[in-house]
Design a protein around this motif. Structure first.
Motif, PDB file in Angstrom:
ATOM      1  N   THR A   1      52.129  43.716  -0.355  1.00  0.00           N
ATOM      2  CA  THR A   1      50.780  43.740  -0.916  1.00  0.00           C
ATOM      3  C   THR A   1      49.799  43.517   0.215  1.00  0.00           C
ATOM      4  O   THR A   1      50.058  42.765   1.151  1.00  0.00           O
ATOM      5  N   GLN A   2      48.664  44.191   0.071  1.00  0.00           N
ATOM      6  CA  GLN A   2      47.686  44.138   1.135  1.00  0.00           C
ATOM      7  C   GLN A   2      46.873  42.855   1.024  1.00  0.00           C
ATOM      8  O   GLN A   2      46.367  42.527  -0.040  1.00  0.00           O
TER       9      GLN A   2
ATOM     10  N   GLU B   1      51.377  52.375   0.518  1.00  0.00           N
ATOM     11  CA  GLU B   1      51.178  51.443  -0.594  1.00  0.00           C
ATOM     12  C   GLU B   1      51.357  52.127  -1.954  1.00  0.00           C
ATOM     13  O   GLU B   1      52.188  51.728  -2.763  1.00  0.00           O
ATOM     14  N   GLU B   2      50.558  53.172  -2.192  1.00  0.00           N
ATOM     15  CA  GLU B   2      50.654  53.881  -3.459  1.00  0.00           C
ATOM     16  C   GLU B   2      51.451  55.145  -3.221  1.00  0.00           C
ATOM     17  O   GLU B   2      51.177  55.868  -2.263  1.00  0.00           O
TER      18      GLU B   2
ATOM     19  N   TYR C   1      36.603  57.488  -7.032  1.00  0.00           N
ATOM     20  CA  TYR C   1      37.895  57.039  -6.521  1.00  0.00           C
ATOM     21  C   TYR C   1      38.105  55.589  -6.945  1.00  0.00           C
ATOM     22  O   TYR C   1      37.149  54.806  -6.989  1.00  0.00           O
ATOM     23  N   SER C   2      39.341  55.216  -7.238  1.00  0.00           N
ATOM     24  CA  SER C   2      39.602  53.877  -7.771  1.00  0.00           C
ATOM     25  C   SER C   2      39.233  52.789  -6.757  1.00  0.00           C
ATOM     26  O   SER C   2      38.853  51.682  -7.143  1.00  0.00           O
ATOM     27  N   ASP C   3      39.330  53.100  -5.445  1.00  0.00           N
ATOM     28  CA  ASP C   3      38.983  52.062  -4.467  1.00  0.00           C
ATOM     29  C   ASP C   3      37.486  52.043  -4.148  1.00  0.00           C
ATOM     30  O   ASP C   3      37.028  51.190  -3.409  1.00  0.00           O
ATOM     31  N   ARG C   4      36.727  52.982  -4.670  1.00  0.00           N
ATOM     32  CA  ARG C   4      35.267  53.002  -4.472  1.00  0.00           C
ATOM     33  C   ARG C   4      34.587  53.281  -5.806  1.00  0.00           C
ATOM     34  O   ARG C   4      34.001  54.355  -6.001  1.00  0.00           O
TER      35      ARG C   4
ATOM     36  N   LYS D   1      41.567  50.989   8.529  1.00  0.00           N
ATOM     37  CA  LYS D   1      40.803  51.186   7.284  1.00  0.00           C
ATOM     38  C   LYS D   1      39.498  50.408   7.282  1.00  0.00           C
ATOM     39  O   LYS D   1      38.480  50.894   6.812  1.00  0.00           O
ATOM     40  N   GLU D   2      39.533  49.170   7.787  1.00  0.00           N
ATOM     41  CA  GLU D   2      38.346  48.310   7.702  1.00  0.00           C
ATOM     42  C   GLU D   2      37.475  48.392   8.956  1.00  0.00           C
ATOM     43  O   GLU D   2      36.340  47.934   8.942  1.00  0.00           O
TER      44      GLU D   2
END
Lengths: 247, 266
Positions: A2-3, A86-87, B71-74, A180-181
């Motif tokens: 998990t992230q 992850e997904e 989108y689910s993350d945004r 990503k971040e």
């Protein structure tokens, strides 16, 4: 897996989320000659990245109309396993994978003496078994070893590494969270003996000065990985030598 | 001039020799663009559109605005999608069928410039958080291929976004109802892509088709309005030295500022 959500990508002591310094690579493990059927193969672990590359050829090209009269056709497939992220990822090639297959091929083409094998195909398969940021770079690093393992003559090994901007610092070899971040990611592929940049991409935003720093840092990272590449190749040859001598 | 993409050896040598002397076959200087023409809003059915001619390269971009799921993350942001079509009428080399790697790369490089410069204020395009947002479809349609599709497409996409309007709406019982009138799409930054080709050790901007055939490699830099780099893509099977990369970046940064004036101020 998990992230975790990180509050800060660089802490007060200048350490990154995985405890690295700004100019530190992730731990790398490379092995050459790992698959029996392929003419050449290699495996790399870089952080949590786990990537296999295999080369078939030079061999007869199918369909035959694709063959080139004056050189070999290099084909490259960068592919992520459905369980590598992850997904679950659909196994059908995404637009991202198609683009990466193209830029990886163009990163390796300058290294190979394709003109030595007209009317043939060299097929290169890169399978991402687990992804942790920087898979295109690790994929190129391991693919050029698979090509060398297949005995395909090359001008130099191609080695790749990314630098980027994370929490206002230019850092080396971004992991998944930093990719990503973070603010920017600059993957570079390089042939050290020829001072040749064979892949260069960027997303995010950087000033020209930051970009120059990132390029220099990424090339420095490439030089470090280049040594590991050559060691892995030597280890493979020594193993073969030993096998032959024992017979 | 030839329409075939196979360039003879004589012509190849001619192109390279001229460039070595700082000249080009079509009379341009090494850092000179072909003539650029921009027409805006020519497709009335599209919420935004623009046609860019770069010499004989012609690219039409249409922007359609739809409503869909985020989108689910945004969950609080609108969605941007860029697609490109290399339709067979544009070149003897293009074939009908699903998008190939050329067309996917083109769309993704244009997308990267717009996305990474945060050109479109996607957070202003949320209608019902997590459920309904505006979707901005940017479709790049190449009409005549004479080289440097990336720069022409990026300019056309920006010009089209700048004249895109989104319809007024109200939300009734979780449904989006369209109301009369429009407002402009919130465009906050103006990303411009500049492509250079490397031919026999020299860098030239805006390669046309014959130069693309002869070049060893190309490199594209996109810049935001502050002059920061917001996308890079190297293409082609050759390479650049580190020094060439930095030189290309400097040339591209200058050219981007010039092109931006044309596209934004028109």
């Amino acid at each position: 897996m998990t992230q975790r959500v990180y509050e800060k990508l660089i802490d007060e002591e200048g350490k990154r989320v995985d405890g690295r310094e700004w100019n530190e690579l992730r731990p790398i493990k490379i092995e050459v000659g790992v698959l029996n059927n392929a003419d050449g193969s290699a495996y790399i672990e870089q952080g949590k990245n786990k990537i296999l590359a295999a080369v078939y050829g030079p061999r007869e090209a199918h369909p035959r109309h694709l063959t080139l009269p004056d050189r070999a056709l290099l084909r490259c497939r960068y592919h992520m396993a459905p369980f590598s992220v992850e997904e679950r990822k659909s196994p059908a090639p995404s637009r991202r994978e198609i683009e990466l297959s193209k830029v990886i091929r163009e990163a390796l083409e300058p290294a190979i003496f394709l003109e030595h094998y007209p009317r043939t195909a060299i097929d290169l398969f890169i399978e991402i078994l687990q992804a942790d940021g920087g898979t295109r770079c690790a994929g190129i690093t391991v693919a050029s070893l698979a090509l060398a393992d297949a005995g395909i003559p090359m001008r130099d090994l191609v080695v790749a590494c990314a630098a980027g901007k994370v929490g206002d610092r230019i850092v080396l070899d971004l992991n998944d969270v930093e990719d990503k971040e973070g603010e920017a990611d600059v993957p570079i592929a390089f042939m050290p003996n020829l001072n040749a940049v064979t892949l260069l991409q960027m997303d995010g935003t950087l000033t020209p000065e930051e970009f120059e720093q990132a390029v220099n840092l990424a090339i420095e990272g490439c030089r470090q990985i280049y040594k590991m590449q050559k060691d892995a190749l030597k280890a493979r040859y020594l193993a073969i030598k030993k096998e032959v001598e024992e017979q | 001039m030839t329409t075939s993409v196979t360039v003879s050896r004589i012509r190849r040598r001619q192109i390279a020799q001229l460039i070595a002397n700082g000249m080009r076959l079509d009379g341009r200087g090494l850092t000179e663009y072909r003539e650029i023409k921009i027409e805006r809003g020519l497709i009335e059915r599209a919420e935004g559109s623009a046609k860019v001619s770069l010499g004989r390269t012609i690219v039409l971009v249409g922007v359609k605005v739809g409503v869909g799921e985020p989108y689910s993350d945004r969950p609080n942001e609108g969605v941007l999608t860029v697609n490109s079509e290399l339709v067979p009428l544009a070149s003897p080399e293009f074939e009908a069928g699903p998008p190939g790697e050329e067309s996917i790369e083109l769309a993704r490089v244009v997308d990267r410039g717009i996305r990474e410069s945060k050109s479109i204020a996607l957070e202003e395009l949320c209608i019902i958080p997590g459920k309904k947002v505006f979707i901005i479809f940017v479709d790049v349609y190449v009409l005549n291929h004479d080289g440097n599709l990336i720069d022409a497409s990026a300019m056309a996409a920006l010009a089209a976004l700048l004249n895109t309007k989104i319809f007024n709406y109200e939300v009734e019982d979780g449904e989006v109802k369209i109301k009369p009138g429009f407002k402009p799409l919130p465009v906050k930054d103006y990303p411009i892509a500049v492509t250079l080709a490397e031919i026999d050790g020299k860098l030239v901007v805006d390669p046309w088709l014959d130069e693309e055939e002869v070049m060893n490699a190309r490199i594209t830099f996109a810049f935001d309005k502050e002059g920061r780099i917001c996308a890079i893509q190297k293409g082609g099977s050759g390479f650049f030295t580190k020094e060439q990369v930095l030189e290309a970046m400097r040339i591209a940064r200058e050219k981007a500022a010039e092109l931006r004036k044309l596209v934004v101020e028109g």
